[in-house]
Motif scaffolding. Structure first.
Motif, PDB file in Angstrom:
ATOM      1  N   THR A 141      82.048  47.871 -90.022  1.00  0.00           N
ATOM      2  CA  THR A 141      82.186  46.851 -89.501  1.00  0.00           C
ATOM      3  C   THR A 141      83.735  47.192 -88.852  1.00  0.00           C
ATOM      4  N   ARG A 142      84.729  47.546 -89.555  1.00  0.00           N
ATOM      5  CA  ARG A 142      86.004  47.434 -89.398  1.00  0.00           C
ATOM      6  C   ARG A 142      85.882  48.525 -87.522  1.00  0.00           C
ATOM      7  N   LEU A 143      84.736  49.452 -87.144  1.00  0.00           N
ATOM      8  CA  LEU A 143      84.597  49.639 -85.627  1.00  0.00           C
ATOM      9  C   LEU A 143      83.833  48.384 -84.950  1.00  0.00           C
ATOM     10  N   TYR A 144      83.437  47.900 -85.495  1.00  0.00           N
ATOM     11  CA  TYR A 144      82.847  46.921 -84.732  1.00  0.00           C
ATOM     12  C   TYR A 144      82.986  46.875 -82.868  1.00  0.00           C
ATOM     13  N   ARG A 145      84.901  46.355 -83.326  1.00  0.00           N
ATOM     14  CA  ARG A 145      85.403  46.110 -82.068  1.00  0.00           C
ATOM     15  C   ARG A 145      86.709  46.901 -82.008  1.00  0.00           C
ATOM     16  N   LEU A 146      87.211  47.983 -82.860  1.00  0.00           N
ATOM     17  CA  LEU A 146      87.875  48.988 -83.400  1.00  0.00           C
ATOM     18  C   LEU A 146      88.896  49.151 -81.270  1.00  0.00           C
ATOM     19  N   TYR A 147      87.680  49.564 -80.691  1.00  0.00           N
ATOM     20  CA  TYR A 147      88.034  50.123 -79.211  1.00  0.00           C
ATOM     21  C   TYR A 147      86.613  50.772 -78.988  1.00  0.00           C
ATOM     22  N   LYS A 148      87.049  51.379 -77.695  1.00  0.00           N
ATOM     23  CA  LYS A 148      85.639  51.279 -77.102  1.00  0.00           C
ATOM     24  C   LYS A 148      85.096  53.011 -76.405  1.00  0.00           C
ATOM     25  N   GLN A 149      84.213  53.614 -76.106  1.00  0.00           N
ATOM     26  CA  GLN A 149      84.030  54.605 -75.038  1.00  0.00           C
ATOM     27  C   GLN A 149      83.234  54.286 -74.417  1.00  0.00           C
ATOM     28  N   PRO A 150      83.118  54.924 -73.258  1.00  0.00           N
ATOM     29  CA  PRO A 150      82.188  55.319 -72.302  1.00  0.00           C
ATOM     30  C   PRO A 150      80.595  55.926 -72.684  1.00  0.00           C
ATOM     31  N   VAL A 151      79.627  54.377 -73.288  1.00  0.00           N
ATOM     32  CA  VAL A 151      77.617  55.440 -73.290  1.00  0.00           C
ATOM     33  C   VAL A 151      77.314  54.949 -72.483  1.00  0.00           C
ATOM     34  N   GLU A 152      77.167  56.064 -72.214  1.00  0.00           N
ATOM     35  CA  GLU A 152      75.731  56.921 -71.392  1.00  0.00           C
ATOM     36  C   GLU A 152      73.935  55.500 -71.742  1.00  0.00           C
ATOM     37  N   ASP A 153      73.675  54.464 -71.693  1.00  0.00           N
ATOM     38  CA  ASP A 153      72.612  54.039 -72.085  1.00  0.00           C
ATOM     39  C   ASP A 153      71.378  54.591 -71.360  1.00  0.00           C
ATOM     40  N   ASP A 154      70.816  55.241 -71.555  1.00  0.00           N
ATOM     41  CA  ASP A 154      69.823  56.029 -70.495  1.00  0.00           C
ATOM     42  C   ASP A 154      68.833  56.478 -71.518  1.00  0.00           C
ATOM     43  N   GLY A 155      68.796  55.928 -73.056  1.00  0.00           N
ATOM     44  CA  GLY A 155      67.887  56.412 -74.137  1.00  0.00           C
ATOM     45  C   GLY A 155      67.652  57.253 -74.971  1.00  0.00           C
ATOM     46  N   THR A 156      69.002  58.434 -74.808  1.00  0.00           N
ATOM     47  CA  THR A 156      68.709  59.263 -75.474  1.00  0.00           C
ATOM     48  C   THR A 156      69.228  59.242 -76.552  1.00  0.00           C
ATOM     49  N   ALA A 157      68.757  60.114 -77.601  1.00  0.00           N
ATOM     50  CA  ALA A 157      69.255  59.927 -78.870  1.00  0.00           C
ATOM     51  C   ALA A 157      69.701  61.158 -79.320  1.00  0.00           C
ATOM     52  N   ALA A 158      70.900  60.447 -80.196  1.00  0.00           N
ATOM     53  CA  ALA A 158      71.652  62.061 -80.563  1.00  0.00           C
ATOM     54  C   ALA A 158      70.408  62.243 -82.098  1.00  0.00           C
ATOM     55  N   PRO A 159      70.646  63.803 -82.360  1.00  0.00           N
ATOM     56  CA  PRO A 159      69.708  64.337 -83.589  1.00  0.00           C
ATOM     57  C   PRO A 159      70.370  63.385 -85.212  1.00  0.00           C
ATOM     58  N   LEU A 160      69.108  63.763 -85.569  1.00  0.00           N
ATOM     59  CA  LEU A 160      69.574  63.194 -87.105  1.00  0.00           C
ATOM     60  C   LEU A 160      69.663  64.766 -88.039  1.00  0.00           C
ATOM     61  N   ASP A 161      70.152  64.080 -89.502  1.00  0.00           N
ATOM     62  CA  ASP A 161      70.501  65.382 -90.731  1.00  0.00           C
ATOM     63  C   ASP A 161      70.937  66.294 -89.844  1.00  0.00           C
ATOM     64  N   THR A 162      72.271  66.020 -89.217  1.00  0.00           N
ATOM     65  CA  THR A 162      72.639  67.207 -89.090  1.00  0.00           C
ATOM     66  C   THR A 162      74.824  66.415 -88.569  1.00  0.00           C
ATOM     67  N   CYS A 163      75.146  67.545 -89.207  1.00  0.00           N
ATOM     68  CA  CYS A 163      76.598  66.800 -89.010  1.00  0.00           C
ATOM     69  C   CYS A 163      77.288  67.179 -87.650  1.00  0.00           C
ATOM     70  N   PHE A 164      78.597  66.868 -86.851  1.00  0.00           N
ATOM     71  CA  PHE A 164      78.471  67.051 -85.602  1.00  0.00           C
ATOM     72  C   PHE A 164      80.211  67.290 -85.734  1.00  0.00           C
ATOM     73  N   THR A 165      80.778  68.748 -85.504  1.00  0.00           N
ATOM     74  CA  THR A 165      82.044  69.166 -85.772  1.00  0.00           C
ATOM     75  C   THR A 165      83.111  68.546 -84.555  1.00  0.00           C
ATOM     76  N   LEU A 166      84.164  67.621 -84.512  1.00  0.00           N
ATOM     77  CA  LEU A 166      84.503  67.128 -83.400  1.00  0.00           C
ATOM     78  C   LEU A 166      85.205  67.759 -83.812  1.00  0.00           C
ATOM     79  N   ARG A 167      86.275  68.290 -83.997  1.00  0.00           N
ATOM     80  CA  ARG A 167      87.380  69.348 -83.844  1.00  0.00           C
ATOM     81  C   ARG A 167      87.516  70.152 -84.391  1.00  0.00           C
ATOM     82  N   GLU A 168      87.867  71.505 -84.003  1.00  0.00           N
ATOM     83  CA  GLU A 168      87.819  72.720 -84.129  1.00  0.00           C
ATOM     84  C   GLU A 168      89.115  73.238 -85.205  1.00  0.00           C
TER      85      GLU A 168
END
Length: 327
Positions: free
Chosen positions: A174-201
């Motif tokens: 809930t806290r993230l609902y309106r916390l900030y905005k970022q570019p999102v491509e509305d092209d129907g591309t799904a993100a992979p399930l069952d995998t972690c994402f490395t956000l920073r090395e």
């Protein structure tokens, strides 16, 4: 590409699937004309009609049971539970029917159902509105449990959840609902399930988290970087099934791990991650694993809410403790 906040990204993902898959149906309390309590479904009933955007009575048990029947007969219902603290009456159906349908029927029937619910603290809401029940659902065989950490991630993961042939509990911070905005491509591309994402090395410590806490973890990494400590950030994203391979590989590189979540500490998902690291990555660790979590109490109201939640100061302190233990 549009600049979207998280609730807008959820709305776009729902609209995309409704437009491209006639089997997708939305059900929930006040999701039609009102657009839901957080307006995640705003405008969808006007666009797609009352047969596909269905306002339901205030009865979570009936809502879940109806959706499971629909899913077993070929539809793809997406259910909104207004707050995660209201989801418990639906657990009978979620655990005993949705999660077991494939097994019970030897795959003759499946349950392509998504149950969406806001979760987490940080918006000064009353009791029952600030809960983080992800570990409860992660313990249930047959369920996927997903929690996005950003608008982009919410869009892609929700598309993937709706397209999944089995039930998914999709928890939206809930806290993230309106916390900030970022570019999102509305092209129907799904993100992979069952995998972690490395956000920073990073090379010095692995910070593992999910949902709204990723925000504090990223700020903590900036503080640590100013001190010369390079933190690697892992966004778990799909909490069940858990992608331990990514986490173990990161800890093998850094030698230290701090796990952050706002749910209560005891039997939280952080304990499961720590246990897996003890089994699969013990010899990589240069210091004991640290957990920075909520406390084993109901989220306190208003004035004490900030003290309950993991803070940047608590996360940075835990990282310093792992560094001191390995010097």
């Amino acid at each position: 590409m549009s600049e979207l906040n998280l609730v807008e990204a959820v709305n776009r993902a729902l609209a995309y699937e409704l437009e491209h898959d006639p089997s997708v149906v939305l059900l929930g309390e006040d999701i039609g004309a009102n657009g839901g309590v957080f307006r995640a479904t705003l405008g969808l009933q006007e666009r797609f009609g009352t047969e596909r955007i269905v306002d339901t009575p205030l009865a979570e048990t009936a809502l879940a049971g109806t959706a499971i029947g629909m899913a077993s007969m070929g539809l793809r219902p997406v259910v909104e539970i207004q707050f995660s603290g209201f989801i418990y009456p639906a657990i009978d159906h979620i655990l005993n029917h949705a999660a077991r349908l494939r097994h019970r029927t030897r795959a003759r029937l499946t349950c392509p159902l998504v149950i969406r619910s806001p979760c987490g603290a940080g918006i000064h809401a009353p009791e029952h509105h600030s809960e983080s029940p992800e570990a409860l659902f992660a313990h249930m065989p047959g369920l996927r449990v997903v929690m996005p950490s950003s608008p982009e991630r919410a869009y892609g993961l929700l598309l993937a959840a709706i397209r999944d042939p089995d039930p998914v509990v999709f928890l939206e911070p809930t806290r993230l609902y309106r916390l900030y905005k970022q570019p999102v491509e509305d092209d129907g591309t799904a993100a992979p399930l069952d995998t972690c994402f490395t956000l920073r090395e990073g090379t010095d410590v692995t910070l593992v988290s999910w949902g709204a806490m990723i925000h504090e973890v990223q700020m903590s990494a900036d503080v640590l970087a100013a001190e010369g400590v390079e933190a690697e950030i892992i966004d778990v994203a799909t909490l069940k099934p858990l992608d331990m391979e990514t986490i173990v590989a990161s800890v093998a590189k850094t030698g230290r791990c701090v796990i952050v979540h706002e749910a209560p500490r005891t039997c939280g998902l952080g304990a499961e991650i720590a246990a897996n690291l003890a089994e699969r990555g013990l010899y990589s660790l240069l210091a004991p694993i640290e957990r920075v979590t909520g406390y084993d109490v109901v989220v306190p109201l208003f004035r004490l809410e900030a003290q309950y939640m993991p803070s940047v100061a608590r996360i940075v302190s835990a990282v310093r403790k792992t560094l001191e233990a390995s010097t």
